[in-house]
Design a protein around this motif. Structure first.
Motif, PDB file in Angstrom:
ATOM      1  N   LYS A 159       0.819  -1.212   0.000  1.00  0.00           N
ATOM      2  CA  LYS A 159       0.000   0.000   0.000  1.00  0.00           C
ATOM      3  C   LYS A 159       0.856   1.266   0.000  1.00  0.00           C
ATOM      4  CE  LYS A 159      -3.829  -2.240   2.453  1.00  0.00           C
ATOM      5  NZ  LYS A 159      -4.678  -2.212   3.669  1.00  0.00           N
ATOM      6  N   ALA A 160       2.127   1.123  -0.323  1.00  0.00           N
ATOM      7  CA  ALA A 160       3.052   2.261  -0.322  1.00  0.00           C
ATOM      8  C   ALA A 160       2.833   3.151  -1.545  1.00  0.00           C
ATOM      9  CB  ALA A 160       4.494   1.766  -0.291  1.00  0.00           C
ATOM     10  N   VAL A 161       3.373   4.344  -1.465  1.00  0.00           N
ATOM     11  CA  VAL A 161       3.459   5.274  -2.589  1.00  0.00           C
ATOM     12  C   VAL A 161       4.933   5.426  -2.943  1.00  0.00           C
ATOM     13  CG1 VAL A 161       3.074   7.650  -3.367  1.00  0.00           C
ATOM     14  CG2 VAL A 161       1.385   6.515  -1.905  1.00  0.00           C
ATOM     15  N   SER A 162       5.272   5.336  -4.226  1.00  0.00           N
ATOM     16  CA  SER A 162       6.661   5.490  -4.664  1.00  0.00           C
ATOM     17  C   SER A 162       6.866   6.845  -5.324  1.00  0.00           C
ATOM     18  CB  SER A 162       7.048   4.387  -5.652  1.00  0.00           C
ATOM     19  OG  SER A 162       7.158   3.143  -5.011  1.00  0.00           O
ATOM     20  N   VAL A 163       7.996   7.465  -5.028  1.00  0.00           N
ATOM     21  CA  VAL A 163       8.392   8.735  -5.640  1.00  0.00           C
ATOM     22  C   VAL A 163       9.762   8.506  -6.248  1.00  0.00           C
ATOM     23  CG1 VAL A 163       8.843  11.183  -5.272  1.00  0.00           C
ATOM     24  CG2 VAL A 163       7.113  10.014  -3.873  1.00  0.00           C
ATOM     25  N   VAL A 164       9.854   8.607  -7.558  1.00  0.00           N
ATOM     26  CA  VAL A 164      11.099   8.271  -8.250  1.00  0.00           C
ATOM     27  C   VAL A 164      11.591   9.471  -9.050  1.00  0.00           C
ATOM     28  CG1 VAL A 164       9.842   7.263 -10.200  1.00  0.00           C
ATOM     29  CG2 VAL A 164      12.221   6.621  -9.810  1.00  0.00           C
ATOM     30  N   VAL A 165      12.913   9.695  -9.001  1.00  0.00           N
ATOM     31  CA  VAL A 165      13.565  10.776  -9.739  1.00  0.00           C
ATOM     32  C   VAL A 165      14.329  10.168 -10.905  1.00  0.00           C
ATOM     33  CG1 VAL A 165      15.170  12.724  -9.632  1.00  0.00           C
ATOM     34  CG2 VAL A 165      13.849  12.079  -7.600  1.00  0.00           C
ATOM     35  N   SER A 166      14.053  10.629 -12.113  1.00  0.00           N
ATOM     36  CA  SER A 166      14.767  10.151 -13.297  1.00  0.00           C
ATOM     37  C   SER A 166      16.140  10.809 -13.368  1.00  0.00           C
ATOM     38  CB  SER A 166      13.973  10.483 -14.561  1.00  0.00           C
ATOM     39  OG  SER A 166      14.744  10.234 -15.721  1.00  0.00           O
ATOM     40  N   GLN A 167      17.182   9.997 -13.471  1.00  0.00           N
ATOM     41  CA  GLN A 167      18.534  10.555 -13.556  1.00  0.00           C
ATOM     42  C   GLN A 167      18.755  11.270 -14.876  1.00  0.00           C
ATOM     43  OE1 GLN A 167      21.645   7.802 -12.580  1.00  0.00           O
ATOM     44  NE2 GLN A 167      23.283   9.216 -13.082  1.00  0.00           N
ATOM     45  N   SER A 168      18.124  10.799 -15.948  1.00  0.00           N
ATOM     46  CA  SER A 168      18.373  11.373 -17.270  1.00  0.00           C
ATOM     47  C   SER A 168      17.679  12.702 -17.489  1.00  0.00           C
ATOM     48  CB  SER A 168      17.944  10.376 -18.359  1.00  0.00           C
ATOM     49  OG  SER A 168      16.568  10.059 -18.236  1.00  0.00           O
ATOM     50  N   THR A 169      16.492  12.884 -16.900  1.00  0.00           N
ATOM     51  CA  THR A 169      15.721  14.105 -17.162  1.00  0.00           C
ATOM     52  C   THR A 169      15.415  14.923 -15.916  1.00  0.00           C
ATOM     53  OG1 THR A 169      13.558  13.013 -16.896  1.00  0.00           O
ATOM     54  CG2 THR A 169      14.590  12.926 -19.092  1.00  0.00           C
ATOM     55  N   GLY A 170      15.557  14.338 -14.713  1.00  0.00           N
ATOM     56  CA  GLY A 170      15.177  15.036 -13.490  1.00  0.00           C
ATOM     57  C   GLY A 170      13.691  15.009 -13.200  1.00  0.00           C
ATOM     58  N   THR A 171      12.906  14.400 -14.087  1.00  0.00           N
ATOM     59  CA  THR A 171      11.453  14.316 -13.889  1.00  0.00           C
ATOM     60  C   THR A 171      11.134  13.456 -12.666  1.00  0.00           C
ATOM     61  OG1 THR A 171      11.031  14.566 -16.242  1.00  0.00           O
ATOM     62  CG2 THR A 171       9.276  13.588 -14.932  1.00  0.00           C
ATOM     63  N   VAL A 172      10.154  13.900 -11.888  1.00  0.00           N
ATOM     64  CA  VAL A 172       9.708  13.160 -10.706  1.00  0.00           C
ATOM     65  C   VAL A 172       8.368  12.508 -11.024  1.00  0.00           C
ATOM     66  CG1 VAL A 172       8.969  13.347  -8.296  1.00  0.00           C
ATOM     67  CG2 VAL A 172      10.925  14.677  -9.114  1.00  0.00           C
ATOM     68  N   ARG A 173       8.258  11.206 -10.732  1.00  0.00           N
ATOM     69  CA  ARG A 173       7.013  10.478 -10.977  1.00  0.00           C
ATOM     70  C   ARG A 173       6.553   9.795  -9.696  1.00  0.00           C
ATOM     71  NH1 ARG A 173      10.146   9.763 -15.647  1.00  0.00           N
ATOM     72  NH2 ARG A 173       9.110  10.421 -17.573  1.00  0.00           N
ATOM     73  N   LEU A 174       5.237   9.833  -9.464  1.00  0.00           N
ATOM     74  CA  LEU A 174       4.636   9.162  -8.317  1.00  0.00           C
ATOM     75  C   LEU A 174       3.834   7.969  -8.800  1.00  0.00           C
ATOM     76  CD1 LEU A 174       5.187  12.104  -7.144  1.00  0.00           C
ATOM     77  CD2 LEU A 174       3.270  11.630  -5.612  1.00  0.00           C
ATOM     78  N   TYR A 175       3.996   6.843  -8.111  1.00  0.00           N
ATOM     79  CA  TYR A 175       3.279   5.628  -8.456  1.00  0.00           C
ATOM     80  C   TYR A 175       2.459   5.145  -7.268  1.00  0.00           C
ATOM     81  CZ  TYR A 175       6.237   5.256 -12.614  1.00  0.00           C
ATOM     82  OH  TYR A 175       6.872   5.501 -13.807  1.00  0.00           O
ATOM     83  N   GLN A 176       1.280   4.606  -7.565  1.00  0.00           N
ATOM     84  CA  GLN A 176       0.427   3.990  -6.549  1.00  0.00           C
ATOM     85  C   GLN A 176      -0.386   2.897  -7.223  1.00  0.00           C
ATOM     86  OE1 GLN A 176      -2.759   6.358  -4.818  1.00  0.00           O
ATOM     87  NE2 GLN A 176      -2.352   5.504  -2.809  1.00  0.00           N
ATOM     88  N   ASN A 177      -0.494   1.757  -6.552  1.00  0.00           N
ATOM     89  CA  ASN A 177      -1.254   0.617  -7.090  1.00  0.00           C
ATOM     90  C   ASN A 177      -0.749   0.199  -8.468  1.00  0.00           C
ATOM     91  OD1 ASN A 177      -2.953   0.657  -4.794  1.00  0.00           O
ATOM     92  ND2 ASN A 177      -4.249   2.209  -5.756  1.00  0.00           N
TER      93      ASN A 177
END
Length: 314
Positions: free
Chosen positions: A266-284
């Motif tokens: 049930k966690a939420v993931s926050v990932v930073v792309s090394q190539s672009t710096g874009t931040v993405r959030l994932y759930q389910n």
């Protein structure tokens, strides 16, 4: 604790800023200061405008009394940063807190040449890319993780994506909430700098801990963060199946792991792309929010004005 002296020069520069804001019908006046000052007197100097007056300093303790004076206080925690970096951070934070519009116009008064002496004024037209994110964006996340924890993690991730570390791009992953279940799918990828430390040294809402995390983000592995904001582990390798995932082409193993762990927990993931710096959030297992880096967000406009006459320091 540094202070900002309210000299005749300071008052004159603020007066020019107020006049420019009124003439251009700007959205806000930003005073980037070097420390605490007489907030009541500042409020008197800007009494002729009805727009927000943001007062930004580095140490939160220096802002005591600013809100009571009717000003908008903003702590930067960037004491050793160059003035333009501090200025951009102030604008980013003000936009994130919805004090100013992401595409609004702001008049900024600051010390561009000599610390402690307001000597520069800029009229800034903000780009839509100034929009970091707002609380409304995060409220769509139906999770047991408190909003303040998610916001702190996203804030830190955006900083990492925009700034990198020591001139190098950095990618990293934060897994927030459902810690016990997440740990069942994690193993050490190296020596964990946080192992054995007291909770006070692992509280991610503490600016000092955030700076430490930026350093550790350069190393391999994910951060595992509890719902109440404590780093439980760092440098973790996530061991989860990707079989049930559908992902955008071009995303690397860090993004697959980020999505997969949220499918198993049930966690939420926050990932930073090394190539672009874009931040993405994932759930389910799904991408729910994407934040594009804002390192070219400010459009600067020059203008001419007569500088105030030096009249002493009183």
């Amino acid at each position: 604790m540094p202070t900002q002296r309210l000299t005749k020069q300071t008052a004159a520069m603020i007066a020019v800023g107020v006049e420019l804001l009124n003439k251009r019908d700007g959205d806000a006046l930003l005073l980037l200061l070097d420390g605490s000052t007489d907030w009541i007197r500042i409020a008197g100097l800007v009494a002729d405008i009805e727009k927000p007056v943001i007062v930004a300093v580095d140490d939160p303790a220096d802002l005591e009394g600013a809100a009571e004076a009717g000003l908008v206080p903003l702590a930067l925690n960037k004491e050793k940063a160059p003035v333009l970096e501090r200025l951009q951070e102030a604008l980013l934070e003000a936009a994130a807190d919805e004090v100013i519009r992401p595409n609004g116009d702001v008049v900024a008064v600051y010390s561009g040449f000599q610390q402690g002496r307001l000597d520069s004024i800029s009229y800034l037209q903000l780009d839509e890319r100034m929009r970091r994110f707002t609380s409304r964006d995060l409220q769509q996340i139906e999770s047991s993780v408190p909003l303040k924890t998610i916001k702190a993690v996203v804030d830190l991730a955006v900083d990492i994506g925009r700034e990198g570390r020591e001139g190098k791009a950095v990618g990293t992953l934060f897994v927030v909430g459902d810690t016990r279940k997440v740990m069942e799918h994690a193993s050490d990828s190296g020596v964990d700098p946080y192992r054995g430390y007291n909770k006070s040294f692992r509280y991610l809402l503490d600016p000092k801990v955030q700076e430490d995390a930026k350093e550790i983000a350069q190393l391999d592995g994910a951060f595992i963060v509890s719902a109440d904001g404590y780093i439980e582990r760092s440098r973790q390798m996530l061991e989860v199946s990707h079989d049930d995932l559908k992902m955008t082409k071009g995303l690397g193993s860090r993004h697959w792991a980020a999505a997969a762990i949220t499918l198993k927990t049930k966690a939420v993931s926050v990932v930073v792309s090394q190539s672009t710096g874009t931040v993405r959030l994932y759930q389910n297992g799904f991408l729910i929010l994407q934040i594009v880096p804002t390192n070219k967000a400010i459009k600067w406009q020059e203008f001419s004005f007569e500088p105030p006459q030096a009249g002493g320091d009183d």
